[in-house]
Scaffold this motif. Structure first.
Motif, PDB file in Angstrom:
ATOM      1  N   TRP A  71      36.421 -22.067  51.226  1.00 51.95           N
ATOM      2  CA  TRP A  71      36.272 -23.259  50.393  1.00 51.95           C
ATOM      3  C   TRP A  71      35.504 -22.853  49.150  1.00 51.95           C
ATOM      4  CZ3 TRP A  71      39.070 -27.167  52.066  1.00 51.95           C
ATOM      5  CH2 TRP A  71      39.329 -27.264  53.432  1.00 51.95           C
ATOM      6  N   ASP A  75      36.777 -30.679  48.773  1.00 54.96           N
ATOM      7  CA  ASP A  75      38.128 -30.958  49.259  1.00 54.96           C
ATOM      8  C   ASP A  75      37.991 -32.013  50.345  1.00 54.96           C
ATOM      9  OD1 ASP A  75      40.644 -30.979  50.518  1.00 54.96           O
ATOM     10  OD2 ASP A  75      40.956 -28.866  50.111  1.00 54.96           O
ATOM     11  N   MET A  78      38.448 -30.987  54.251  1.00 58.57           N
ATOM     12  CA  MET A  78      37.700 -29.872  54.831  1.00 58.57           C
ATOM     13  C   MET A  78      37.639 -29.931  56.355  1.00 58.57           C
ATOM     14  SD  MET A  78      34.209 -28.836  52.914  1.00 58.57           S
ATOM     15  CE  MET A  78      34.250 -28.801  51.140  1.00 58.57           C
ATOM     16  N   PRO A  90      34.334 -21.110  58.024  1.00 57.39           N
ATOM     17  CA  PRO A  90      34.474 -21.470  56.620  1.00 57.39           C
ATOM     18  C   PRO A  90      33.519 -20.667  55.736  1.00 57.39           C
ATOM     19  CG  PRO A  90      33.108 -23.070  57.734  1.00 57.39           C
ATOM     20  CD  PRO A  90      33.503 -22.049  58.760  1.00 57.39           C
ATOM     21  N   PHE A  92      31.948 -20.562  52.374  1.00 62.24           N
ATOM     22  CA  PHE A  92      31.776 -21.455  51.234  1.00 62.24           C
ATOM     23  C   PHE A  92      31.417 -20.606  50.022  1.00 62.24           C
ATOM     24  CE2 PHE A  92      30.842 -24.050  54.972  1.00 62.24           C
ATOM     25  CZ  PHE A  92      31.691 -25.121  54.750  1.00 62.24           C
ATOM     26  N   ARG A 122      31.318 -29.156  43.545  1.00 63.54           N
ATOM     27  CA  ARG A 122      30.902 -28.326  44.682  1.00 63.54           C
ATOM     28  C   ARG A 122      29.743 -28.964  45.452  1.00 63.54           C
ATOM     29  NH1 ARG A 122      31.486 -24.089  40.631  1.00 63.54           N
ATOM     30  NH2 ARG A 122      33.388 -22.961  41.088  1.00 63.54           N
ATOM     31  N   LEU A 125      29.835 -28.631  49.226  1.00 63.35           N
ATOM     32  CA  LEU A 125      29.538 -27.294  49.719  1.00 63.35           C
ATOM     33  C   LEU A 125      28.028 -27.077  49.773  1.00 63.35           C
ATOM     34  CD1 LEU A 125      32.547 -27.151  48.749  1.00 63.35           C
ATOM     35  CD2 LEU A 125      32.110 -24.775  48.213  1.00 63.35           C
TER      36      LEU A 125
END
Length: 176
Positions: A71, A75, A78, A90, A92, A122, A125
């Motif tokens: 990622w 999104d 996710m 994942p 990030f 972001r 994240l």
């Protein structure tokens, strides 16, 4: 690096800079250290690097413990995507990814201008990073630890971070 990147960005534009970085970084292969990463189980991987070394290490590994699904920006799918995978990990990519350098909604953070909008598209994240720091041990590997720890943890007042620097078999405490 960010000063030079700003000069190139201002003179030639961000797409020129990002294409050059992508072509430069695509020539590198994963190191033996990168090749070890897939052999461990991780809760998550967070990186400020925009190269593809971790992704390439997972692709090449016959012993990968988890399925990689990177990622690099917000999104909405996710969690749905992660639940659809058997054993997901994942990574990030908090500063973007060279395989998506043309995505203007989440540009690579390289220049001084990029640091002004580093969280743009972001924030989810970074929220996950904050939650991971609060819940799990976090391994930070990289250069310029002082600047990166301060940059990544800004806006995280409820999290106490006391990183330990390790190099050449020795350790040294660091305090912001």
């Amino acid at each position: 690096l960010s000063v030079v990147a700003s000069y190139v960005n201002n003179e030639f534009g961000p797409s020129h800079l990002e294409k050059w970085i992508a072509s430069l970084l695509s020539k590198y292969a994963p190191s033996p250290g990168h090749e070890l990463i897939p052999t461990f189980r991780w809760q998550a991987l967070y990186t400020l690097n925009y190269d593809m070394l971790v992704e390439n290490a997972y692709k090449a590994s016959k012993d990968a413990m988890q399925e990689l699904f990177p990622w690099y920006k917000n999104d909405n799918s996710m969690d749905r995507t992660m639940r659809a995978l058997d054993n997901p990990i994942p990574p990030f990519k908090l500063h973007g990814s060279i395989d998506h350098f043309a995505d203007t909604s989440a540009p690579i953070v390289l220049s001084q201008e990029g640091y002004l909008v580093w969280q743009e598209n972001r924030d989810r994240l970074y929220n996950r990073l904050r939650d991971s720091i609060a819940e799990y041990p976090v391994v930070f590997a990289g250069t310029a630890l002082t600047n990166n720890v301060e940059h990544v943890t800004s806006g995280m007042p409820s999290v106490q971070i006391k990183p330990e620097l390790f190099y050449k078999g020795e350790s040294q405490s660091w305090s912001p």
